[in-house]
Design an enzyme around this catalytic site. Structure first.
Site, mmCIF file in Angstrom:
data_model
loop_
_atom_site.group_PDB
_atom_site.id
_atom_site.type_symbol
_atom_site.label_atom_id
_atom_site.label_comp_id
_atom_site.label_asym_id
_atom_site.label_seq_id
_atom_site.Cartn_x
_atom_site.Cartn_y
_atom_site.Cartn_z
ATOM 1 N N ASP A 36 0.871 -1.170 0.000
ATOM 2 C CA ASP A 36 0.000 0.000 0.000
ATOM 3 C C ASP A 36 0.913 1.227 0.000
ATOM 4 O O ASP A 36 2.117 1.115 0.254
ATOM 5 C CB ASP A 36 -0.896 -0.026 1.238
ATOM 6 C CG ASP A 36 -1.738 1.219 1.371
ATOM 7 O OD1 ASP A 36 -2.347 1.635 0.366
ATOM 8 O OD2 ASP A 36 -1.772 1.797 2.471
ATOM 9 N N ASP A 64 -1.835 -0.984 5.912
ATOM 10 C CA ASP A 64 -2.049 -0.407 7.243
ATOM 11 C C ASP A 64 -3.472 0.067 7.504
ATOM 12 O O ASP A 64 -3.856 0.245 8.661
ATOM 13 C CB ASP A 64 -1.101 0.795 7.451
ATOM 14 C CG ASP A 64 -1.540 2.016 6.652
ATOM 15 O OD1 ASP A 64 -1.758 1.877 5.432
ATOM 16 O OD2 ASP A 64 -1.680 3.095 7.249
ATOM 17 N N ASP A 74 -7.286 -1.682 3.525
ATOM 18 C CA ASP A 74 -6.341 -2.768 3.251
ATOM 19 C C ASP A 74 -6.741 -4.070 3.930
ATOM 20 O O ASP A 74 -6.222 -5.138 3.571
ATOM 21 C CB ASP A 74 -4.932 -2.388 3.723
ATOM 22 C CG ASP A 74 -4.361 -1.200 2.968
ATOM 23 O OD1 ASP A 74 -4.581 -1.135 1.742
ATOM 24 O OD2 ASP A 74 -3.725 -0.336 3.590
#
Length: 347
Positions: free
Chosen positions: A55, A242, A246
């Site tokens: 990410d 995080d 996600d």
């Protein structure tokens, strides 16, 4: 006594200990280095991983966002726009919310709802408000202008009548990110970026860090579809993230990491939780996973080799029961001792 010797020699203690002893030792070593292992079976998947996906915001970047630019799109003042944005972000734990903590809130903003991977919605004086991605805000306000060209992390603010502003946020790349990505490529991983941010920052960051594949503007479902597509092609996927958006893809990946500052939901879905703020713990974990897999194979080789060589000797009467008992015990102890090497091997 020959039958007794054969039964003792063929006891599968060493075989039974080969995998759990190594996994437990590796998990203990990682815990001492600030990585909580929530699924020990994920160590085996991580050791075989072919793809490593990241990410962006809060993972490859520090997530300490700051307001760098405000481009007004209506006659609402800058202070009023920031006050509305601060009210919408007040109950959010997304990294974006940190940029608005120091700004006063606007009275009357109510009915705030968080749309995972899209943004926030609320109401003010009978008007719907939205703050978030370009597509999410354009669904409410079709007259929203395109994203500004400046390489910032842009979020839109609008109501159901007019666009109010584009707010540009800046974020610093983690200092260790380039080293982690470079090492991953040298280790044979195909590195990719999956980001919900649709701004130009994603491709710029990918080029800066040497990431081969970059996918931006993805909703949580689209991230999952991307990972599923790779898995259907035979890839073993490790994911690092995080945020709330996600969490679904972290649960889907073969092995997953939640970095420091991750949301509670992301932590519960990840196989590995990095307690400290150093992204290099990801590198240390995949190396430890590969060490663990090698130790497991060594344990199996020893246990099978011992049984295959000792059983015929016991059947021919060359090994008395007392020697068989000692040999069986030493075989199990050797497997455990070999697994304990994971505690002192450098990651």
């Amino acid at each position: 006594w020959v039958s007794l010797s054969v039964l003792v020699i063929s006891c599968p203690c060493a075989l039974a200990l080969a995998t759990p002893a190594a996994l437990t030792s590796a998990a203990s070593a990682l815990r001492a280095r600030g990585v909580i292992v929530r699924g020990e079976n994920a160590l085996e998947s991580l050791a075989r991983a072919s793809h490593l996906l990241f990410d962006k915001t809060g993972t490859l970047t520090e997530g300490q966002l700051a307001i760098a630019d405000v481009q007004l799109l209506s006659d609402v003042s800058r202070d009023d726009v920031l006050a509305i944005a601060s009210s919408l972000q007040h109950w959010s734990n997304h990294p974006v919310s940190q940029a608005f903590k120091s700004h006063p809130t606007a009275p009357g903003v109510a009915n705030i709802e968080y749309q995972v991977g899209a943004g926030l919605q609320g109401s003010l004086e009978g008007r719907l408000l939205r703050m978030g991605s370009e597509s999410y805000c354009r669904d409410l306000c079709p007259t929203l202008p395109p994203l500004p060209s400046d390489p910032l992390y842009w979020v839109a603010v609008c109501n159901d009548l007019d666009p109010l502003a584009w707010i540009g946020l800046s974020d610093r790349v983690r200092p260790e990110a380039a080293q982690v990505v470079s090492l991953a490529r040298k280790e044979g991983f195909e590195v990719g970026l999956l980001s919900g941010d649709s701004s130009p920052q994603g491709p710029l960051l990918a080029r800066e860090l040497g990431i081969e594949s970059c996918n931006i503007g993805l909703e949580p479902q689209q991230k999952m579809q991307h990972v599923q597509s790779l898995q259907n092609q035979g890839a073993v996927v490790a994911m690092v993230g995080d945020g709330l958006n996600d969490a679904p893809v972290l649960s889907l990946a073969d092995a997953s990491f939640a970095v420091a500052g991750a949301t509670d939901l992301a932590r519960t879905q990840a196989d590995f939780v990095i307690v400290g703020g150093d992204l290099q713990a990801v590198s240390g974990t995949w190396r430890k996973a590969r060490d663990c897999r090698r130790i497991i194979l060594q344990n199996f080789a020893w246990a099978l080799g011992y049984n295959l060589s000792a059983i015929p000797l016991a059947a021919m009467g060359y090994i008395p029961p007392w020697a068989a008992a000692i040999g069986m015990s030493l075989s199990s102890l050797l497997v455990v001792a070999n697994s304990l090497r994971l505690n002192r091997q450098a990651s």
